[in-house]
Design a protein around this motif. Structure first.
Motif, mmCIF file in Angstrom:
data_model
loop_
_atom_site.group_PDB
_atom_site.id
_atom_site.type_symbol
_atom_site.label_atom_id
_atom_site.label_comp_id
_atom_site.label_asym_id
_atom_site.label_seq_id
_atom_site.Cartn_x
_atom_site.Cartn_y
_atom_site.Cartn_z
ATOM 1 N N LEU A 42 38.356 44.957 43.976
ATOM 2 C CA LEU A 42 38.976 45.880 43.011
ATOM 3 C C LEU A 42 37.936 46.447 42.032
ATOM 4 N N PRO A 43 38.178 47.648 41.523
ATOM 5 C CA PRO A 43 37.253 48.264 40.559
ATOM 6 C C PRO A 43 36.894 47.337 39.388
ATOM 7 N N ALA A 44 37.874 46.572 38.879
ATOM 8 C CA ALA A 44 37.572 45.693 37.740
ATOM 9 C C ALA A 44 36.736 44.482 38.140
ATOM 10 N N LYS B 256 37.055 30.036 29.734
ATOM 11 C CA LYS B 256 37.640 31.329 29.389
ATOM 12 C C LYS B 256 38.892 31.611 30.223
ATOM 13 N N LEU B 257 38.856 31.182 31.481
ATOM 14 C CA LEU B 257 40.016 31.390 32.362
ATOM 15 C C LEU B 257 41.212 30.581 31.860
ATOM 16 N N MET C 56 42.834 41.388 25.717
ATOM 17 C CA MET C 56 42.172 40.247 25.061
ATOM 18 C C MET C 56 40.961 39.749 25.852
ATOM 19 N N PHE C 57 41.090 39.656 27.183
ATOM 20 C CA PHE C 57 40.080 38.945 27.981
ATOM 21 C C PHE C 57 39.360 39.837 28.994
ATOM 22 N N GLY C 58 39.724 41.112 29.052
ATOM 23 C CA GLY C 58 39.114 41.999 30.046
ATOM 24 C C GLY C 58 39.913 41.972 31.334
ATOM 25 N N GLU C 59 39.782 43.044 32.090
ATOM 26 C CA GLU C 59 40.620 43.227 33.270
ATOM 27 C C GLU C 59 40.332 42.193 34.358
#
Lengths: 294, 294
Positions: free
Chosen positions: A87-89, B32-33, B105-108
């Motif tokens: 995926l792009p992200a 982080k996850l 909050m955490f990015g895509e």
């Protein structure tokens, strides 16, 4: 010997290729979503993980048919991970095995749902298999979820994201790979032990083998990225290097990586010997991993 | 009567809120996850689905403790679906219950992995519960995967994507909602029947109740989008209308939608009566759904 393995791998790959679409056939999955799931499932995977499962059942003297639902589920989980990874992200890849990635074909929203759908359906397939006992099915689900989930593959992908800007030590790189790819290569060996009700000693041999095989497999991927044949790989060689990825080759140089791979293959076979499996299909697969070109 | 339900719902919500973090505590999930998974799990959900599961077990005379792992798993699956639904490629929402969405909050990339991780971990939790038999666990996994997967919720999300540019009939809208939200509202009733080894008649009552309750719940969501209190809802009112979404209110007008919701609540209670459950917590919950303001 190798001729025999070639024939075995060819036969089992054909079996998986023909069975996969059947598991989606009599379902009420919406048309475009089903098409998108099938597109990635049938995009030319080598079916290494299902073959490992069948070879392990064969080694344990158990019917390979009993592993079919687990093999199908495993290939679905592997495929979902590729769709989301592209995926792009995430890795933002346009090509996978020489073909447009799922989101390039079906759009990003459907690609996300196709991954979610394959992951969920995998558990449904194992849990509904009428040929397995409830006890075995729930153990298989727990093992697959542990290998694929946030402590396993998904955790390894997060590790990988966080490692992007850093230079890892060999130990850190091995730890990322054990989670990111190793656990799902190890699962078919654990699963075969559960399905065949293997002894503790046999299970120990198979999981030790799986750990070293998984690491050898990943080192092989890194080596092929440098010296592989672009056509056979279905992607440009040298892309890891250009992306400044942490790889075994960047840490150990090419010769050091090759030596490390051979060492893990040796150690995998030592584990097999502990249960008298040194002449099994699994030993041949270890030799195959050492010499593969794609 | 309603006072008793209020206390019950409050108590069960507090139980889920306190148990959810414990299920992630002793794990090797990367920092982080784990933080990202917990963020969305603890973002203020009403815990309606777990409460339905406990109320159904209570109605069947079964210990609510036996449903804990399933309730936790269900809330994880519900939360994963919200995280993926909010992604830029899907609904592209910045706020959920008044707080930044997970990808804000955490990015895509981490948000995609948090969703994947919660979905996978849900199956691990059910399949590893030492308090349930293997047979029951595999049935629960199969039911949850069917409700959440490509024939259920994920399929409904694809239906929804494809319906965006169209005006649906009432029948089409009900069919989308049965999959998209109905199956996961129905699952706790099916699950309670499995855990409590309910009779066929009882199971029929519970699943019939669930079907009508799920539809009433969705109609209520559409109504609240028009007349709700912005603060209690945690999102702007009227957003469906502004996005030209297909809703019960757009098809039936406000009064028609209210009548339809009341009709489904009535029919849900008729199903309860067939097994003598008309004075149970489940009947009170149906009345609560009819009158809720958030």
């Amino acid at each position: 010997m190798t001729l025999q393995l070639d024939a075995y791998m060819h036969e089992k790959k054909a079996w998986i290729d023909s069975q996969l679409p059947l598991f989606l056939q009599e379902t009420s999955i919406p048309g475009k979503l089903k098409e998108s799931m099938l597109y990635s499932l049938m995009a030319g995977g080598k079916r290494i993980r299902p073959i490992l499962l069948f070879a392990a059942l064969n080694t344990l003297g158990e019917s390979e048919d009993k592993g079919l639902s687990t093999a199908i589920a495993l290939e679905m989980v592997h495929t979902y991970s590729l769709i989301h990874d592209d995926l792009p992200a995430m890795d933002n890849d346009d090509l996978r095995r020489g073909k447009p990635t799922n989101h390039k074909m079906f759009g990003e929203a459907t690609a996300i749902l196709a991954g979610d759908g394959l992951l969920t359906f995998a558990f449904q397939i194992i849990a509904s298999d009428p040929a397995l006992d409830g006890d075995i099915k729930s153990r298989l689900v727990a093992l697959l979820a542990s290998a694929a989930g946030p402590e396993g593959m998904v955790g390894g992908q997060e590790d990988d994201l966080e490692a992007e800007e850093k230079v890892l030590t060999l130990e850190q790189l091995m730890s990322v790979h054990r989670r990111k790819t190793g656990r799902l290569v190890g699962f078919p060996l654990e699963a075969a032990a559960v399905i065949a009700r293997a002894t503790e000693q046999q299970t120990h041999s198979l999981t030790g083998y799986a750990d070293h095989l998984g690491l050898a497999f990943q080192i092989g991927d890194d080596i092929l990225d440098i010296i592989g044949n672009e056509e056979e790989l279905g992607k440009p060689v040298g892309s890891d290097l250009n992306n400044h990825k942490n790889t075994y080759v960047s840490l150990l140089e090419l010769e050091g990586a090759k030596k490390k791979m051979a060492d893990h293959v040796d150690r995998a076979v030592v584990f097999l010997r502990k249960s008298g499996f040194e002449n099994s299909l699994l030993a041949q697969i270890a030799a195959f991993i050492l010499n593969r070109t794609f």
